[in-house]
Motif scaffolding. Structure first.
Motif, PDB file in Angstrom:
ATOM      1  N   LEU A 156       0.830  -1.203   0.000  1.00 33.72           N
ATOM      2  CA  LEU A 156       0.000   0.000   0.000  1.00 33.72           C
ATOM      3  C   LEU A 156       0.868   1.257   0.000  1.00 33.72           C
ATOM      4  O   LEU A 156       0.577   2.239  -0.694  1.00 33.72           O
ATOM      5  CB  LEU A 156      -0.929  -0.001   1.210  1.00 33.72           C
ATOM      6  CG  LEU A 156      -2.104  -0.985   1.171  1.00 33.72           C
ATOM      7  CD1 LEU A 156      -2.688  -1.182   2.563  1.00 33.72           C
ATOM      8  CD2 LEU A 156      -3.184  -0.509   0.206  1.00 33.72           C
ATOM      9  N   LEU A 159       2.351   1.838  -3.384  1.00 31.80           N
ATOM     10  CA  LEU A 159       1.324   2.333  -4.292  1.00 31.80           C
ATOM     11  C   LEU A 159       0.955   3.776  -3.982  1.00 31.80           C
ATOM     12  O   LEU A 159       0.535   4.535  -4.877  1.00 31.80           O
ATOM     13  CB  LEU A 159       0.089   1.430  -4.205  1.00 31.80           C
ATOM     14  CG  LEU A 159      -1.008   1.591  -5.256  1.00 31.80           C
ATOM     15  CD1 LEU A 159      -0.455   1.309  -6.655  1.00 31.80           C
ATOM     16  CD2 LEU A 159      -2.168   0.652  -4.948  1.00 31.80           C
ATOM     17  N   GLY A 160       1.112   4.152  -2.708  1.00 30.97           N
ATOM     18  CA  GLY A 160       0.756   5.506  -2.306  1.00 30.97           C
ATOM     19  C   GLY A 160      -0.735   5.739  -2.241  1.00 30.97           C
ATOM     20  O   GLY A 160      -1.201   6.882  -2.342  1.00 30.97           O
ATOM     21  N   ARG A 161      -1.490   4.640  -2.034  1.00 35.96           N
ATOM     22  CA  ARG A 161      -2.948   4.758  -1.991  1.00 35.96           C
ATOM     23  C   ARG A 161      -3.472   3.911  -0.836  1.00 35.96           C
ATOM     24  O   ARG A 161      -3.615   2.692  -0.950  1.00 35.96           O
ATOM     25  CB  ARG A 161      -3.562   4.275  -3.314  1.00 35.96           C
ATOM     26  CG  ARG A 161      -3.172   5.086  -4.536  1.00 35.96           C
ATOM     27  CD  ARG A 161      -3.858   6.446  -4.532  1.00 35.96           C
ATOM     28  NE  ARG A 161      -5.294   6.322  -4.567  1.00 35.96           N
ATOM     29  CZ  ARG A 161      -6.014   6.293  -5.705  1.00 35.96           C
ATOM     30  NH1 ARG A 161      -5.406   6.359  -6.885  1.00 35.96           N
ATOM     31  NH2 ARG A 161      -7.323   6.216  -5.660  1.00 35.96           N
ATOM     32  N   ASP A 162      -3.767   4.529   0.283  1.00 37.26           N
ATOM     33  CA  ASP A 162      -4.279   3.789   1.435  1.00 37.26           C
ATOM     34  C   ASP A 162      -5.651   3.170   1.169  1.00 37.26           C
ATOM     35  O   ASP A 162      -6.058   2.240   1.856  1.00 37.26           O
ATOM     36  CB  ASP A 162      -4.367   4.702   2.659  1.00 37.26           C
ATOM     37  CG  ASP A 162      -3.000   5.071   3.205  1.00 37.26           C
ATOM     38  OD1 ASP A 162      -2.032   4.357   2.890  1.00 37.26           O
ATOM     39  OD2 ASP A 162      -2.906   6.081   3.935  1.00 37.26           O
ATOM     40  N   ASP A 163      -6.364   3.716   0.174  1.00 39.06           N
ATOM     41  CA  ASP A 163      -7.716   3.248  -0.099  1.00 39.06           C
ATOM     42  C   ASP A 163      -7.759   2.203  -1.217  1.00 39.06           C
ATOM     43  O   ASP A 163      -8.844   1.878  -1.722  1.00 39.06           O
ATOM     44  CB  ASP A 163      -8.622   4.419  -0.461  1.00 39.06           C
ATOM     45  CG  ASP A 163      -8.138   5.168  -1.708  1.00 39.06           C
ATOM     46  OD1 ASP A 163      -6.970   4.957  -2.123  1.00 39.06           O
ATOM     47  OD2 ASP A 163      -8.926   5.967  -2.261  1.00 39.06           O
ATOM     48  N   ALA A 164      -6.608   1.670  -1.621  1.00 40.50           N
ATOM     49  CA  ALA A 164      -6.592   0.675  -2.701  1.00 40.50           C
ATOM     50  C   ALA A 164      -7.419  -0.552  -2.311  1.00 40.50           C
ATOM     51  O   ALA A 164      -7.452  -0.951  -1.145  1.00 40.50           O
ATOM     52  CB  ALA A 164      -5.159   0.257  -3.015  1.00 40.50           C
ATOM     53  N   ARG A 165      -8.087  -1.133  -3.300  1.00 38.95           N
ATOM     54  CA  ARG A 165      -8.850  -2.369  -3.060  1.00 38.95           C
ATOM     55  C   ARG A 165      -7.883  -3.513  -2.798  1.00 38.95           C
ATOM     56  O   ARG A 165      -6.922  -3.706  -3.545  1.00 38.95           O
ATOM     57  CB  ARG A 165      -9.716  -2.699  -4.283  1.00 38.95           C
ATOM     58  CG  ARG A 165     -10.477  -4.022  -4.193  1.00 38.95           C
ATOM     59  CD  ARG A 165     -11.698  -3.931  -3.303  1.00 38.95           C
ATOM     60  NE  ARG A 165     -12.673  -3.038  -3.883  1.00 38.95           N
ATOM     61  CZ  ARG A 165     -13.562  -3.376  -4.827  1.00 38.95           C
ATOM     62  NH1 ARG A 165     -13.594  -4.619  -5.303  1.00 38.95           N
ATOM     63  NH2 ARG A 165     -14.418  -2.485  -5.296  1.00 38.95           N
ATOM     64  N   ARG A 205      -8.862  -2.307   8.323  1.00 41.94           N
ATOM     65  CA  ARG A 205      -9.696  -2.117   7.124  1.00 41.94           C
ATOM     66  C   ARG A 205     -11.069  -2.737   7.355  1.00 41.94           C
ATOM     67  O   ARG A 205     -11.188  -3.914   7.681  1.00 41.94           O
ATOM     68  CB  ARG A 205      -9.036  -2.761   5.901  1.00 41.94           C
ATOM     69  CG  ARG A 205      -7.633  -2.283   5.584  1.00 41.94           C
ATOM     70  CD  ARG A 205      -7.648  -1.048   4.738  1.00 41.94           C
ATOM     71  NE  ARG A 205      -8.253  -1.283   3.451  1.00 41.94           N
ATOM     72  CZ  ARG A 205      -7.666  -1.001   2.278  1.00 41.94           C
ATOM     73  NH1 ARG A 205      -6.447  -0.492   2.259  1.00 41.94           N
ATOM     74  NH2 ARG A 205      -8.288  -1.204   1.140  1.00 41.94           N
ATOM     75  N   LYS A 239     -10.104   2.108  -8.175  1.00 39.70           N
ATOM     76  CA  LYS A 239      -9.135   3.046  -8.728  1.00 39.70           C
ATOM     77  C   LYS A 239      -7.709   2.546  -8.598  1.00 39.70           C
ATOM     78  O   LYS A 239      -6.809   3.010  -9.306  1.00 39.70           O
ATOM     79  CB  LYS A 239      -9.269   4.398  -8.030  1.00 39.70           C
ATOM     80  CG  LYS A 239     -10.608   5.075  -8.311  1.00 39.70           C
ATOM     81  CD  LYS A 239     -10.694   6.428  -7.613  1.00 39.70           C
ATOM     82  CE  LYS A 239     -12.023   7.111  -7.912  1.00 39.70           C
ATOM     83  NZ  LYS A 239     -12.131   8.427  -7.222  1.00 39.70           N
ATOM     84  N   SER A 240      -7.480   1.590  -7.697  1.00 41.62           N
ATOM     85  CA  SER A 240      -6.158   0.986  -7.524  1.00 41.62           C
ATOM     86  C   SER A 240      -6.331  -0.326  -6.770  1.00 41.62           C
ATOM     87  O   SER A 240      -7.337  -0.535  -6.075  1.00 41.62           O
ATOM     88  CB  SER A 240      -5.206   1.930  -6.784  1.00 41.62           C
ATOM     89  OG  SER A 240      -5.725   2.266  -5.514  1.00 41.62           O
ATOM     90  N   PRO A 273      -3.596   1.195 -11.479  1.00 46.05           N
ATOM     91  CA  PRO A 273      -2.447   1.131 -10.574  1.00 46.05           C
ATOM     92  C   PRO A 273      -2.527  -0.118  -9.689  1.00 46.05           C
ATOM     93  O   PRO A 273      -3.557  -0.377  -9.072  1.00 46.05           O
ATOM     94  CB  PRO A 273      -2.570   2.407  -9.745  1.00 46.05           C
ATOM     95  CG  PRO A 273      -3.388   3.332 -10.589  1.00 46.05           C
ATOM     96  CD  PRO A 273      -4.358   2.452 -11.313  1.00 46.05           C
TER      97      PRO A 273
END
Length: 324
Positions: A156, A159-165, A205, A239-240, A273
């Motif tokens: 995560l 990726l820089g996206r804490d909200d990634a699936r 999560r 989105k990611s 992403p």
């Protein structure tokens, strides 16, 4: 405690050079009637990585990580390639080992992921040799969960996206095999879903996660667990994505090919992403887990009727070709 005087890491095995690939695959599919052309197709996956599967290197690293904490000598043997389990057990017998804990590099219930290791133990045992005791399933063990939580958190961050699936992956198996996994059936899927839930809880999560499948093989008319990870990426509304391979304990061929190659290509085509979390490997919590499993009361072996073998059909060959 099982009063063990040795630990045997028992794994699937993998080729370590181009000349090893076909003999290794022939060992994997012996007796299954797999066409030569299918074997050559899978061989190309290995040759794309220099004919080397990462699994043997990672098992060596796991053995070395275990030696300082196991408290007993640590051995390593494989089902399908050197060092073969039978050769290792003969060496253990010569070393005077009386009773060894067997750590299988597969965490869950099922024929390929558990019952086949019991068959391996029966096959490689020798008269006058050590008693071999398979340790329990460990997908829900805090050490495994901690390792996968840390590796997911790192993915995560990359990726820089804490909200990634979060998309958890495991080896697909025939539906008929999934239905007979465990004493009452369905245990393979249930254990994997439990692991995914525990990792999500450790990450704090509460939103949706997905459990999908990879490495499907065999004739198309035989139903396997779905959705396939690549099909899922094409259909997902996210989105990611972070892929979390909880069905595997090391980055062997089916991880580096099916996820890092095929799934990566799909994500790139979609402009999605994506990062892939590392497998448990030699994470300190995972290594400690093996020692803790040895300290538990000796597990009771499953009934011989548990996780029956599948009915073999022609052209069934693992894609990578690591069993779960």
């Amino acid at each position: 405690m099982g009063d063990y005087d040795a630990l045997l890491v028992l794994s699937f095995g993998g080729p370590e050079g181009p000349d090893d690939v076909l003999p290794f695959l022939e060992n994997v599919v012996r007796g299954r009637g797999v066409p030569r052309e299918r074997l050559m197709e899978v061989a190309e996956h290995y040759q794309g990585f220099g004919g080397v599967s990462p699994i043997n290197r990672q098992n060596r690293e796991l053995v070395e990580a275990l030696r300082p904490i196991a408290g007993v000598p640590v051995y390593w043997g494989n089902r399908n390639w050197h060092p073969f389990g039978e050769d290792t057990v003969r060496r253990m017998a010569a070393d005077g080992v009386r009773k060894a804990a067997v750590f299988a590099t597969s965490a869950y219930a099922g024929y390929s992921s558990c019952r086949q290791y019991y068959e391996d133990i029966a096959r490689i045992s020798v008269v006058g040799g050590p008693e071999l005791v398979k340790l329990r399933h460990y997908g829900d063990h805090p050490g495994f969960v901690e390792a996968m939580t840390d590796h997911t958190r790192q993915a995560l961050a990359r990726l820089g996206r804490d909200d990634a699936r979060l998309v958890f992956t495991a080896h697909s198996i025939p539906v008929s095999m999934a239905e007979t996994a465990g004493p009452s059936g369905g245990l393979y899927e249930a254990q994997l879903r439990r692991t995914a839930e525990l990792v999500c809880r450790s990450l704090g999560r509460t939103e949706r996660f997905d459990l999908v499948w990879q490495s499907r093989s065999g004739p198309p008319q035989v139903p396997w667990l779905e959705p396939d990870v690549c099909d899922h990426l094409r259909a997902i509304d996210a989105k990611s994505v972070v892929l979390v391979p909880i069905g595997f304990v090391s980055d062997h061929m089916e991880v580096v090919y099916d996820l890092d190659t095929e799934a990566r290509q799909v994500a790139d085509e979609l402009g999605l992403p994506m990062e892939r979390a590392a497998t448990a490997g030699t994470h300190p919590a995972f290594v400690r887990m093996v020692r803790e499993l040895m300290d538990e009361p000796e597990p009771v072996a499953c009934a011989l009727t548990c996780c029956p073998p599948p009915r073999r059909r022609p052209a069934q060959a693992p894609s990578g070709s690591q069993a779960p």
